[in-house]
Write a protein that holds these residues in place. Structure first.
Motif, PDB file in Angstrom:
ATOM      1  N   UNK A 237       1.070  -1.025  -0.009  1.00 51.76           N
ATOM      2  CA  UNK A 237       0.038  -0.066  -0.112  1.00 51.76           C
ATOM      3  C   UNK A 237       0.692   1.316  -0.231  1.00 51.76           C
ATOM      4  N   UNK A 238       0.415   1.866   0.480  1.00 53.06           N
ATOM      5  CA  UNK A 238       1.237   3.332   0.645  1.00 53.06           C
ATOM      6  C   UNK A 238       1.426   4.396  -1.248  1.00 53.06           C
ATOM      7  N   UNK A 239       1.808   5.325  -0.617  1.00 54.12           N
ATOM      8  CA  UNK A 239       1.922   6.489  -1.473  1.00 54.12           C
ATOM      9  C   UNK A 239       2.573   5.509  -3.228  1.00 54.12           C
ATOM     10  N   UNK A 240       1.717   6.796  -4.321  1.00 52.18           N
ATOM     11  CA  UNK A 240       1.991   6.172  -5.392  1.00 52.18           C
ATOM     12  C   UNK A 240       2.323   7.616  -6.323  1.00 52.18           C
ATOM     13  N   UNK A 241       3.729   7.183  -7.338  1.00 53.72           N
ATOM     14  CA  UNK A 241       4.254   8.515  -7.809  1.00 53.72           C
ATOM     15  C   UNK A 241       4.279   8.928  -8.696  1.00 53.72           C
ATOM     16  N   UNK A 242       3.115   7.992  -9.571  1.00 49.90           N
ATOM     17  CA  UNK A 242       2.187   8.348 -11.056  1.00 49.90           C
ATOM     18  C   UNK A 242       1.062   7.902 -11.499  1.00 49.90           C
ATOM     19  N   UNK A 243       0.901   9.060 -12.284  1.00 50.71           N
ATOM     20  CA  UNK A 243      -0.530   8.601 -12.220  1.00 50.71           C
ATOM     21  C   UNK A 243      -1.066   8.104 -12.880  1.00 50.71           C
TER      22      UNK A 243
ATOM     23  N   UNK B 182       3.050   9.206   7.182  1.00 55.79           N
ATOM     24  CA  UNK B 182       2.224   8.816   8.372  1.00 55.79           C
ATOM     25  C   UNK B 182       1.476   7.852   8.514  1.00 55.79           C
ATOM     26  N   UNK B 183       1.033   7.803   7.535  1.00 52.53           N
ATOM     27  CA  UNK B 183      -0.377   6.791   7.348  1.00 52.53           C
ATOM     28  C   UNK B 183       0.163   5.908   5.792  1.00 52.53           C
ATOM     29  N   UNK B 184       0.987   4.849   6.168  1.00 56.58           N
ATOM     30  CA  UNK B 184       2.032   3.704   5.215  1.00 56.58           C
ATOM     31  C   UNK B 184       1.268   2.563   4.951  1.00 56.58           C
ATOM     32  N   UNK B 185      -0.337   2.872   5.679  1.00 54.25           N
ATOM     33  CA  UNK B 185      -1.301   1.344   5.574  1.00 54.25           C
ATOM     34  C   UNK B 185      -2.526   2.227   4.777  1.00 54.25           C
ATOM     35  N   UNK B 186      -2.294   3.309   4.516  1.00 46.95           N
ATOM     36  CA  UNK B 186      -3.347   3.697   3.260  1.00 46.95           C
ATOM     37  C   UNK B 186      -3.162   3.645   2.108  1.00 46.95           C
ATOM     38  N   UNK B 187      -5.117   2.772   1.618  1.00 46.61           N
ATOM     39  CA  UNK B 187      -4.084   2.488  -0.335  1.00 46.61           C
ATOM     40  C   UNK B 187      -4.228   3.747  -0.777  1.00 46.61           C
ATOM     41  N   UNK B 188      -3.322   3.857  -1.821  1.00 47.01           N
ATOM     42  CA  UNK B 188      -3.668   5.217  -2.456  1.00 47.01           C
ATOM     43  C   UNK B 188      -3.425   5.329  -3.346  1.00 47.01           C
ATOM     44  N   UNK B 189      -4.513   5.337  -4.627  1.00 41.14           N
ATOM     45  CA  UNK B 189      -4.649   4.600  -5.906  1.00 41.14           C
ATOM     46  C   UNK B 189      -4.574   6.600  -6.914  1.00 41.14           C
ATOM     47  N   UNK B 190      -3.631   6.848  -7.031  1.00 38.83           N
ATOM     48  CA  UNK B 190      -3.816   7.760  -7.786  1.00 38.83           C
ATOM     49  C   UNK B 190      -3.735   7.786  -9.440  1.00 38.83           C
ATOM     50  N   UNK B 191      -4.982   7.840 -10.068  1.00 39.05           N
ATOM     51  CA  UNK B 191      -6.040   7.876 -11.562  1.00 39.05           C
ATOM     52  C   UNK B 191      -6.002   9.140 -12.192  1.00 39.05           C
ATOM     53  N   UNK B 192      -4.763   8.414 -13.452  1.00 40.73           N
ATOM     54  CA  UNK B 192      -5.213   9.844 -13.904  1.00 40.73           C
ATOM     55  C   UNK B 192      -6.394  10.079 -14.970  1.00 40.73           C
ATOM     56  N   UNK B 193      -6.690  11.451 -14.520  1.00 40.97           N
ATOM     57  CA  UNK B 193      -7.947  11.825 -15.319  1.00 40.97           C
ATOM     58  C   UNK B 193      -8.368  13.023 -16.403  1.00 40.97           C
ATOM     59  N   UNK B 194      -9.293  12.888 -16.698  1.00 39.55           N
ATOM     60  CA  UNK B 194      -9.735  13.980 -18.410  1.00 39.55           C
ATOM     61  C   UNK B 194     -10.485  13.797 -19.019  1.00 39.55           C
ATOM     62  N   UNK B 195     -11.394  14.201 -19.745  1.00 38.94           N
ATOM     63  CA  UNK B 195     -12.452  14.193 -20.743  1.00 38.94           C
ATOM     64  C   UNK B 195     -12.355  12.857 -20.873  1.00 38.94           C
ATOM     65  N   UNK B 196     -13.627  11.709 -20.850  1.00 41.38           N
ATOM     66  CA  UNK B 196     -14.095  10.482 -21.720  1.00 41.38           C
ATOM     67  C   UNK B 196     -12.926   9.412 -20.283  1.00 41.38           C
ATOM     68  N   UNK B 197     -12.929   9.893 -19.078  1.00 40.85           N
ATOM     69  CA  UNK B 197     -12.631   8.501 -18.096  1.00 40.85           C
ATOM     70  C   UNK B 197     -13.302   9.130 -16.793  1.00 40.85           C
ATOM     71  N   UNK B 198     -14.036   6.916 -17.514  1.00 36.72           N
ATOM     72  CA  UNK B 198     -15.186   7.426 -16.852  1.00 36.72           C
ATOM     73  C   UNK B 198     -15.682   7.063 -15.415  1.00 36.72           C
ATOM     74  N   UNK B 199     -14.069   7.387 -14.425  1.00 38.08           N
ATOM     75  CA  UNK B 199     -14.802   6.970 -12.801  1.00 38.08           C
ATOM     76  C   UNK B 199     -14.127   8.536 -12.232  1.00 38.08           C
TER      77      UNK B 199
END
Length: 113
Positions: free
Chosen positions: A1-7, A49-66
């Motif tokens: 888990x933890x921080x993701x660097x890239x979208x 300080x919260x390494x146990x939290x899942x971090x999902x870094x999602x690229x966003x923009x037009x046509x991105x349904x999430x």
């Protein structure tokens, strides 16, 4: 888990997000967004300080349904989920403390608690 660097250009399906268990933060933005780049040190500081939290870094923009399913309009937008349910949201965070407070709302214990 933890921080993701890239979208990630590969976004999970909304059903997958809704089925997630535990504390998760979705970060919507892009690598070329100035606001997103400027927020990265704040996000990294808070997540340290919260390494146990899942971090999902999602690229966003037009046509991105999430991103549309979460009604994202500005970047970066952080959506804080507990068992797939939104409990907090920060748009264009202004401080690491603001992000850490939302992480506490998730019920996540920090590494110093």
């Amino acid at each position: 888990m933890g921080l993701n660097a890239e979208y990630s250009t590969e976004a999970p399906d909304r059903r997958e997000i809704d089925a997630l268990r535990d504390a998760t933060v979705l970060e919507f933005g892009t690598g070329w967004c100035g606001f997103c780049r400027g927020a990265q040190p704040l996000i990294a500081e808070a997540f340290a300080a919260f390494p146990q939290v899942r971090h999902l870094k999602i690229e966003d923009g037009p046509g991105r349904p999430l991103g549309r399913s979460f009604r994202v309009k500005l970047w970066p937008t952080l959506v804080f989920l507990r068992d797939g349910v939104e409990v907090a949201r920060i748009v264009r965070p202004g401080s690491a403390a603001e992000i850490a407070a939302a992480l506490h709302v998730l019920g996540a214990a920090s590494a110093t608690d």
